[in-house]
Design a protein around this motif. Structure first.
Motif, PDB file in Angstrom:
ATOM      1  N   VAL A  17       4.141  -1.319   6.467  1.00 28.86           N
ATOM      2  CA  VAL A  17       3.295  -0.165   6.807  1.00 28.86           C
ATOM      3  C   VAL A  17       2.160  -0.038   5.790  1.00 28.86           C
ATOM      4  N   LYS A  18       2.475  -0.194   4.522  1.00 31.73           N
ATOM      5  CA  LYS A  18       1.455  -0.075   3.474  1.00 31.73           C
ATOM      6  C   LYS A  18       0.412  -1.189   3.545  1.00 31.73           C
ATOM      7  N   SER A  19       0.760  -2.303   4.176  1.00 35.25           N
ATOM      8  CA  SER A  19      -0.168  -3.427   4.295  1.00 35.25           C
ATOM      9  C   SER A  19      -1.135  -3.279   5.465  1.00 35.25           C
ATOM     10  N   LEU A  20      -0.972  -2.225   6.259  1.00 32.31           N
ATOM     11  CA  LEU A  20      -1.831  -1.983   7.423  1.00 32.31           C
ATOM     12  C   LEU A  20      -3.022  -1.100   7.048  1.00 32.31           C
ATOM     13  N   PRO A  21      -4.103  -1.175   7.833  1.00 35.99           N
ATOM     14  CA  PRO A  21      -5.210  -0.238   7.608  1.00 35.99           C
ATOM     15  C   PRO A  21      -4.784   1.181   7.968  1.00 35.99           C
ATOM     16  N   CYS A  22      -5.546   2.153   7.510  1.00 32.45           N
ATOM     17  CA  CYS A  22      -5.245   3.555   7.818  1.00 32.45           C
ATOM     18  C   CYS A  22      -5.149   3.738   9.330  1.00 32.45           C
ATOM     19  N   GLY A  23      -4.096   4.377   9.753  1.00 33.42           N
ATOM     20  CA  GLY A  23      -3.872   4.603  11.172  1.00 33.42           C
ATOM     21  C   GLY A  23      -4.790   5.650  11.777  1.00 33.42           C
ATOM     22  N   LEU A  24      -5.513   6.367  10.944  1.00 34.53           N
ATOM     23  CA  LEU A  24      -6.411   7.394  11.460  1.00 34.53           C
ATOM     24  C   LEU A  24      -7.875   6.939  11.405  1.00 34.53           C
ATOM     25  N   CYS A  25      -8.341   6.517  10.235  1.00 39.16           N
ATOM     26  CA  CYS A  25      -9.768   6.184  10.085  1.00 39.16           C
ATOM     27  C   CYS A  25     -10.028   4.681   9.968  1.00 39.16           C
ATOM     28  N   ASP A  26      -8.982   3.878   9.939  1.00 36.29           N
ATOM     29  CA  ASP A  26      -9.069   2.418   9.870  1.00 36.29           C
ATOM     30  C   ASP A  26      -9.575   1.893   8.522  1.00 36.29           C
ATOM     31  N   ALA A  27      -9.478   2.714   7.457  1.00 32.15           N
ATOM     32  CA  ALA A  27      -9.840   2.237   6.119  1.00 32.15           C
ATOM     33  C   ALA A  27      -8.938   1.054   5.761  1.00 32.15           C
ATOM     34  N   PRO A  28      -9.460   0.074   5.015  1.00 30.93           N
ATOM     35  CA  PRO A  28      -8.672  -1.118   4.704  1.00 30.93           C
ATOM     36  C   PRO A  28      -7.457  -0.808   3.832  1.00 30.93           C
ATOM     37  N   PRO A  29      -6.427  -1.666   3.951  1.00 28.11           N
ATOM     38  CA  PRO A  29      -5.241  -1.496   3.118  1.00 28.11           C
ATOM     39  C   PRO A  29      -5.558  -1.784   1.652  1.00 28.11           C
ATOM     40  N   PRO A  30      -4.669  -1.408   0.748  1.00 27.90           N
ATOM     41  CA  PRO A  30      -3.343  -0.846   1.014  1.00 27.90           C
ATOM     42  C   PRO A  30      -3.423   0.624   1.409  1.00 27.90           C
ATOM     43  N   SER A  31      -2.443   1.024   2.196  1.00 27.98           N
ATOM     44  CA  SER A  31      -2.326   2.408   2.651  1.00 27.98           C
ATOM     45  C   SER A  31      -1.106   3.059   2.019  1.00 27.98           C
ATOM     46  N   ASP A  32      -1.087   4.387   2.063  1.00 33.02           N
ATOM     47  CA  ASP A  32       0.129   5.123   1.738  1.00 33.02           C
ATOM     48  C   ASP A  32       1.035   5.073   2.961  1.00 33.02           C
ATOM     49  N   ALA A  33       2.335   5.129   2.749  1.00 31.95           N
ATOM     50  CA  ALA A  33       3.283   5.259   3.860  1.00 31.95           C
ATOM     51  C   ALA A  33       3.647   6.737   3.968  1.00 31.95           C
ATOM     52  N   HIS A  34       3.039   7.425   4.919  1.00 31.80           N
ATOM     53  CA  HIS A  34       3.303   8.849   5.130  1.00 31.80           C
ATOM     54  C   HIS A  34       4.554   9.004   5.977  1.00 31.80           C
ATOM     55  N   HIS A  35       5.540   9.710   5.435  1.00 25.44           N
ATOM     56  CA  HIS A  35       6.780   9.981   6.168  1.00 25.44           C
ATOM     57  C   HIS A  35       6.566  11.173   7.091  1.00 25.44           C
ATOM     58  N   ILE A  36       6.719  10.955   8.374  1.00 20.37           N
ATOM     59  CA  ILE A  36       6.616  12.051   9.342  1.00 20.37           C
ATOM     60  C   ILE A  36       7.774  13.010   9.120  1.00 20.37           C
ATOM     61  N   GLU A  37       8.934  12.442   8.818  1.00 16.38           N
ATOM     62  CA  GLU A  37      10.124  13.231   8.501  1.00 16.38           C
ATOM     63  C   GLU A  37      10.723  12.652   7.225  1.00 16.38           C
ATOM     64  N   GLN A  38      10.771  13.446   6.164  1.00 14.38           N
ATOM     65  CA  GLN A  38      11.251  12.967   4.871  1.00 14.38           C
ATOM     66  C   GLN A  38      12.618  12.294   4.985  1.00 14.38           C
ATOM     67  N   GLY A  39      12.732  11.148   4.339  1.00 12.90           N
ATOM     68  CA  GLY A  39      13.997  10.421   4.304  1.00 12.90           C
ATOM     69  C   GLY A  39      14.197   9.459   5.456  1.00 12.90           C
ATOM     70  N   ASN A  40      13.399   9.587   6.517  1.00 16.65           N
ATOM     71  CA  ASN A  40      13.488   8.665   7.649  1.00 16.65           C
ATOM     72  C   ASN A  40      12.387   7.623   7.486  1.00 16.65           C
ATOM     73  N   HIS A  41      12.741   6.503   6.858  1.00 10.28           N
ATOM     74  CA  HIS A  41      11.759   5.517   6.445  1.00 10.28           C
ATOM     75  C   HIS A  41      11.136   4.752   7.602  1.00 10.28           C
ATOM     76  N   PHE A  42      11.736   4.794   8.771  1.00  8.54           N
ATOM     77  CA  PHE A  42      11.139   4.124   9.924  1.00  8.54           C
ATOM     78  C   PHE A  42      10.206   5.061  10.687  1.00  8.54           C
ATOM     79  N   LEU A  47      -1.619   5.596   6.012  1.00  9.42           N
ATOM     80  CA  LEU A  47      -2.759   6.487   5.836  1.00  9.42           C
ATOM     81  C   LEU A  47      -3.464   6.169   4.527  1.00  9.42           C
ATOM     82  N   CYS A  48      -4.799   6.186   4.550  1.00 13.91           N
ATOM     83  CA  CYS A  48      -5.551   6.058   3.307  1.00 13.91           C
ATOM     84  C   CYS A  48      -5.334   7.339   2.495  1.00 13.91           C
ATOM     85  N   LYS A  49      -5.721   7.302   1.240  1.00 18.20           N
ATOM     86  CA  LYS A  49      -5.525   8.475   0.365  1.00 18.20           C
ATOM     87  C   LYS A  49      -6.172   9.730   0.945  1.00 18.20           C
ATOM     88  N   ASP A  50      -7.390   9.597   1.511  1.00 18.05           N
ATOM     89  CA  ASP A  50      -8.089  10.776   2.027  1.00 18.05           C
ATOM     90  C   ASP A  50      -7.404  11.346   3.268  1.00 18.05           C
TER      91      ASP A  50
END
Length: 86
Positions: A17-42, A47-50
């Protein structure tokens, strides 16, 4: 769940996930892995930092970019899974 309890296959998915571009603005990787639900890693999206932590654009801020792009976390998760499983 803390980071010491992450299983190898979860760690591998998070790295992907971190190796992908931002899923919102398409900024180049590395990205943060934003957890939609804490503790559920899948349930993570790239997402880029912004788009992740920015006070105006970020999911943890005012979400301006999210409104402009007309996307939800689940929209981005669906697109992320399509890329990971391709």
């Amino acid at each position: 769940m803390n980071s010491k309890n992450i299983k190898a296959h979860e760690r591998k998915y998070l790295a992907t996930v971190k190796s992908l571009p931002c899923g919102l603005c398409d900024a180049p990787p590395p990205s943060d892995a934003h957890h939609i639900e804490q503790g559920n890693h899948f349930l993570c999206i790239p997402l880029c930092k912004d788009c992740h932590q920015g006070s105006n654009n970020g999911i943890h801020g005012r979400r301006n970019m999210w409104r402009v792009m007309k996307k939800t976390e689940l929209d981005v998760l669906n697109e992320t899974l399509a890329k990971v499983l391709a």
